[in-house]
Design a protein around this motif. Structure first.
Motif, PDB file in Angstrom:
ATOM      1  N   VAL A 298       0.863  -1.175   0.000  1.00 15.34           N
ATOM      2  CA  VAL A 298       0.000   0.000   0.000  1.00 15.34           C
ATOM      3  C   VAL A 298       0.898   1.223   0.000  1.00 15.34           C
ATOM      4  O   VAL A 298       1.816   1.316   0.814  1.00 15.34           O
ATOM      5  CB  VAL A 298      -0.904   0.020   1.252  1.00 15.34           C
ATOM      6  CG1 VAL A 298      -1.710   1.318   1.325  1.00 15.34           C
ATOM      7  CG2 VAL A 298      -1.828  -1.198   1.270  1.00 15.34           C
ATOM      8  N   VAL A 299       0.669   2.145  -0.940  1.00 16.41           N
ATOM      9  CA  VAL A 299       1.467   3.364  -0.976  1.00 16.41           C
ATOM     10  C   VAL A 299       0.578   4.557  -0.632  1.00 16.41           C
ATOM     11  O   VAL A 299      -0.459   4.768  -1.246  1.00 16.41           O
ATOM     12  CB  VAL A 299       2.125   3.565  -2.362  1.00 16.41           C
ATOM     13  CG1 VAL A 299       2.810   4.932  -2.423  1.00 16.41           C
ATOM     14  CG2 VAL A 299       3.134   2.465  -2.641  1.00 16.41           C
TER      15      VAL A 299
ATOM     16  N   PHE B 166      -4.311   5.443   7.719  1.00 24.53           N
ATOM     17  CA  PHE B 166      -4.132   4.484   6.625  1.00 24.53           C
ATOM     18  C   PHE B 166      -2.915   3.601   6.863  1.00 24.53           C
ATOM     19  O   PHE B 166      -2.920   2.413   6.564  1.00 24.53           O
ATOM     20  CB  PHE B 166      -3.992   5.209   5.284  1.00 24.53           C
ATOM     21  CG  PHE B 166      -5.306   5.463   4.595  1.00 24.53           C
ATOM     22  CD1 PHE B 166      -6.015   4.414   4.020  1.00 24.53           C
ATOM     23  CD2 PHE B 166      -5.841   6.736   4.531  1.00 24.53           C
ATOM     24  CE1 PHE B 166      -7.230   4.639   3.386  1.00 24.53           C
ATOM     25  CE2 PHE B 166      -7.058   6.964   3.898  1.00 24.53           C
ATOM     26  CZ  PHE B 166      -7.757   5.921   3.327  1.00 24.53           C
ATOM     27  N   GLU B 167      -1.870   4.205   7.418  1.00 26.32           N
ATOM     28  CA  GLU B 167      -0.638   3.447   7.648  1.00 26.32           C
ATOM     29  C   GLU B 167      -0.866   2.358   8.707  1.00 26.32           C
ATOM     30  O   GLU B 167      -0.496   1.196   8.511  1.00 26.32           O
ATOM     31  CB  GLU B 167       0.480   4.408   8.099  1.00 26.32           C
ATOM     32  CG  GLU B 167       1.821   3.720   8.224  1.00 26.32           C
ATOM     33  CD  GLU B 167       2.967   4.698   8.465  1.00 26.32           C
ATOM     34  OE1 GLU B 167       2.739   5.922   8.411  1.00 26.32           O
ATOM     35  OE2 GLU B 167       4.084   4.218   8.715  1.00 26.32           O
ATOM     36  N   ILE B 168      -1.512   2.728   9.786  1.00 26.24           N
ATOM     37  CA  ILE B 168      -1.800   1.738  10.828  1.00 26.24           C
ATOM     38  C   ILE B 168      -2.746   0.674  10.282  1.00 26.24           C
ATOM     39  O   ILE B 168      -2.559  -0.520  10.510  1.00 26.24           O
ATOM     40  CB  ILE B 168      -2.401   2.429  12.074  1.00 26.24           C
ATOM     41  CG1 ILE B 168      -1.331   3.285  12.751  1.00 26.24           C
ATOM     42  CG2 ILE B 168      -2.965   1.410  13.056  1.00 26.24           C
ATOM     43  CD1 ILE B 168      -1.826   4.090  13.937  1.00 26.24           C
TER      44      ILE B 168
ATOM     45  N   ILE C 226       4.066   2.127   2.451  1.00 25.88           N
ATOM     46  CA  ILE C 226       5.118   3.090   2.143  1.00 25.88           C
ATOM     47  C   ILE C 226       4.485   4.479   2.059  1.00 25.88           C
ATOM     48  O   ILE C 226       3.404   4.639   1.489  1.00 25.88           O
ATOM     49  CB  ILE C 226       5.808   2.736   0.797  1.00 25.88           C
ATOM     50  CG1 ILE C 226       6.802   1.592   0.990  1.00 25.88           C
ATOM     51  CG2 ILE C 226       6.621   3.918   0.274  1.00 25.88           C
ATOM     52  CD1 ILE C 226       6.249   0.250   0.923  1.00 25.88           C
ATOM     53  N   ASN C 227       5.114   5.470   2.665  1.00 24.06           N
ATOM     54  CA  ASN C 227       4.589   6.834   2.622  1.00 24.06           C
ATOM     55  C   ASN C 227       5.436   7.695   1.699  1.00 24.06           C
ATOM     56  O   ASN C 227       6.656   7.728   1.825  1.00 24.06           O
ATOM     57  CB  ASN C 227       4.637   7.461   4.018  1.00 24.06           C
ATOM     58  CG  ASN C 227       3.680   6.766   4.958  1.00 24.06           C
ATOM     59  OD1 ASN C 227       2.497   6.623   4.656  1.00 24.06           O
ATOM     60  ND2 ASN C 227       4.186   6.310   6.081  1.00 24.06           N
TER      61      ASN C 227
ATOM     62  N   ALA D 297       8.992  15.571  -0.251  1.00 27.81           N
ATOM     63  CA  ALA D 297      10.184  14.738  -0.374  1.00 27.81           C
ATOM     64  C   ALA D 297      10.160  13.915  -1.659  1.00 27.81           C
ATOM     65  O   ALA D 297      10.902  12.960  -1.801  1.00 27.81           O
ATOM     66  CB  ALA D 297      10.270  13.813   0.835  1.00 27.81           C
ATOM     67  N   SER D 298       9.280  14.248  -2.598  1.00 26.99           N
ATOM     68  CA  SER D 298       9.135  13.401  -3.782  1.00 26.99           C
ATOM     69  C   SER D 298       9.696  14.064  -5.028  1.00 26.99           C
ATOM     70  O   SER D 298      10.094  15.232  -5.012  1.00 26.99           O
ATOM     71  CB  SER D 298       7.656  13.086  -4.008  1.00 26.99           C
ATOM     72  OG  SER D 298       7.011  14.215  -4.544  1.00 26.99           O
TER      73      SER D 298
END
Lengths: 340, 201
Positions: free
Chosen positions: A51-52, A66-68, A78-79, A84-85
């Motif tokens: 899941v990104v 969403f991460e949890i 992955i965030n 930072a992109s």
């Protein structure tokens, strides 16, 4: 109204969903809540899935939620944040997303300042796409967790009076909630200064008032929205203090409220602006419950969108789109190779 | 078409026999706990607990396990179709003598998923498996310790365990494939076995 299975590739808006699909997602949230109450809060159902979180706007609550959710289902999460992109280096949204998908991603969760960005990506990508808030359009998972929270306390939606106070016109949370609540038969009243009310209020099926006391008295549930200065809310009223004095939900104002009023807020709260601290932390408030149920709600969404692939039609469909169909088939083969 | 393999009296006697066997082999009845796999397994576990209470004067606690999240076939379309339910274990599995209960043992994948789920709720001292029907065709090295009835059926047939609580009637039925989904328990559609059932048991 009965639950009907949700079998979509993506979750883009509440407007797309039938009342039955919404009820299905609320029931699913209920089942996943049980996992969050266990001592060992992890199940292996999305093991090997990726899941990104692709976030082009700042977010703590939604991204963490969403991460949890992904991690409790054993997915790899992955965030990617815009600052930072490669977006900083000039890469387009489409290219960023297609690169993410090429790394055998199963679900992309997108937040973007442009309304419609997730819908555009959903058409471009073969993997599942979740709208985690797009511009002033929709924020479907927030509406689902809000509805779940309401149902936990009020049981039924039919005939329930729900008011939404604040910057309705610029709020994707309000839009998703109004649409969802109307679909399930609740009455909706929107309240705010006229500069913050949407032109299409009537077509959304909501009553309109500029008098917050009237809204409070009428309500079984009251949602206060954050004043979003980053979306230009500052132009809609003279000062935050004036807004607080006229529309802020305070204990004094709640004297005319129903005894079992539910106070909600999607967060983050500007304490002392749209809501006073004693109300936010007071007995009517279910704000932290909303956050808690949000994880279960998102677990349900990730679970469904990761599992849809088995039912997909074969990739070789059209002759006109030969190259892109071929590309997709290649990507899918790559994913299959990873899966097995 | 559908044919009846066991009628309601036979189902009742079978469950009573299974309860006897469970009691006979239990080391300490106090440590016994039944865990049913949703949906029919839970009803069967309740029935077995009733029987054990009548025979042994102690009612083992009954839990319910939803193994959907532990299945290995999510990609095969299980996601949206299966209605996820809650797991409800009103006791810790640690040190318990667990009897896992399901209606039909077929591939063994449900049992594998159930074992994976169970260890998240504490370390049981022992886990055994009770099923109403073992229809063969196992795809994993899984066997049942307590079997109501072994049935030899074709892969395209489906074995259904109907229970009074959910279906209005106790019966074990074998169906042909075309009726898999729409079939509900209705006596008119069921062909009762002509030969005496005692012969086949």
């Amino acid at each position: 109204m009965k639950p009907e299975p949700f079998q979509r590739k993506d979750l883009l808006s509440i407007r797309d969903l039938s009342p039955g699909e919404i009820l299905f997602l609320l029931d699913l949230t209920d089942s996943f809540r049980e996992v969050n109450e266990r001592e060992i809060k992890k199940v292996p159902s999305l093991r090997g899935k990726t899941v990104v979180n692709l976030f082009f706007e700042p977010s703590t609550r939604t991204r963490t939620s969403f991460e949890i959710a992904g991690k409790r289902l054993s997915a790899d999460v992955i965030n990617i944040t815009a600052s930072a992109s490669a977006t900083k280096k000039g890469e387009t949204l489409r290219d960023t997303a297609r690169n993410v998908e090429a790394m055998a991603t199963d679900v992309v969760v997108v937040r973007h300042p442009a309304s419609g960005a997730p819908t555009y990506l959903a058409a471009e990508l073969g993997c599942g796409v979740v709208n985690a808030g797009d511009g002033m359009h929709e924020h479907p998972t927030q509406a689902l967790l809000d509805l779940y929270t309401i149902r936990e306390h009020k049981k039924e939606f039919a005939g329930l009076n729900v008011s939404i106070v604040g910057d309705i016109a610029r709020s994707r949370v309000a839009r998703s909630n109004i649409v969802a609540l109307r679909k399930l038969g609740a009455n909706v009243m929107i309240c705010g200064p006229s500069t913050m009310l949407p032109a299409e209020a009537e077509s959304l099926g909501a009553e309109v008032t500029t008098n917050v006391d009237e809204a409070i008295e009428w309500s079984d549930v009251l949602m206060a929205l954050r004043i979003q200065l980053e979306r230009g809310a500052g132009t809609a009223f003279p000062s935050a203090r004036e807004y607080a004095a006229t529309y802020g939900i305070t204990r004094k104002r709640l004297q005319g409220a129903k005894r079992d009023l539910l106070i909600m807020h999607p967060g983050p709260i500007n304490r002392g602006v749209e809501m006073s601290p004693d109300v936010a932390d007071g007995p009517f408030s279910v704000i932290l419950e909303q956050v808690e149920y949000g994880v279960a709600c998102r677990m349900g969404i990730l679970y469904l969108l990761s599992g849809h692939r088995g039912e997909e039609s074969p990739p070789d469909v059209g002759g006109a789109e030969e190259p892109s169909a071929g590309e997709k088939a290649g990507e899918r083969r790559a994913k299959d190779a990873v899966a097995h | 078409m559908a044919r009846e393999e066991l009628g309601s009296d036979q189902v009742r006697r079978t469950l009573r026999r299974l309860a006897h066997e469970i009691i006979e082999q239990a080391e300490a009845l106090e440590d016994l706990a039944l865990v049913g796999i949703r949906t029919r397994g839970v009803t069967l576990a309740e029935r077995l607990a009733d029987n054990i209470e009548q025979l042994g004067d102690i009612r083992p606690p009954v839990g319910a396990l939803d193994v959907t999240l532990y299945r290995d076939d999510l990609d095969r379309g299980g996601g949206a179709r299966v209605r996820l339910q809650k797991t409800a274990l009103p006791f810790s599995c640690a040190g318990k003598d667990i009897i896992l209960v399901d209606d039909v043992l077929y591939t063994g994948r449900t049992v594998r998923a159930a074992l994976a789920a169970l260890v998240n709720f504490g370390r049981p001292r022992r886990v055994r498996l009770a099923v109403a029907v073992d229809r063969g065709g196992h795809e994993l090295p899984v066997r049942a310790d307590y079997v109501g009835r072994n049935l030899d059926v074709r892969p395209d047939e489906r074995v259904r365990v109907f229970l009074e609580e959910s279906d209005g009637q106790d019966a074990i039925i074998v169906q042909d494939s075309p009726n898999f989904k729409k079939f509900r328990y209705s006596p008119g559609e069921i062909e009762t076995r002509a030969e005496a059932p005692e012969e086949s048991s």
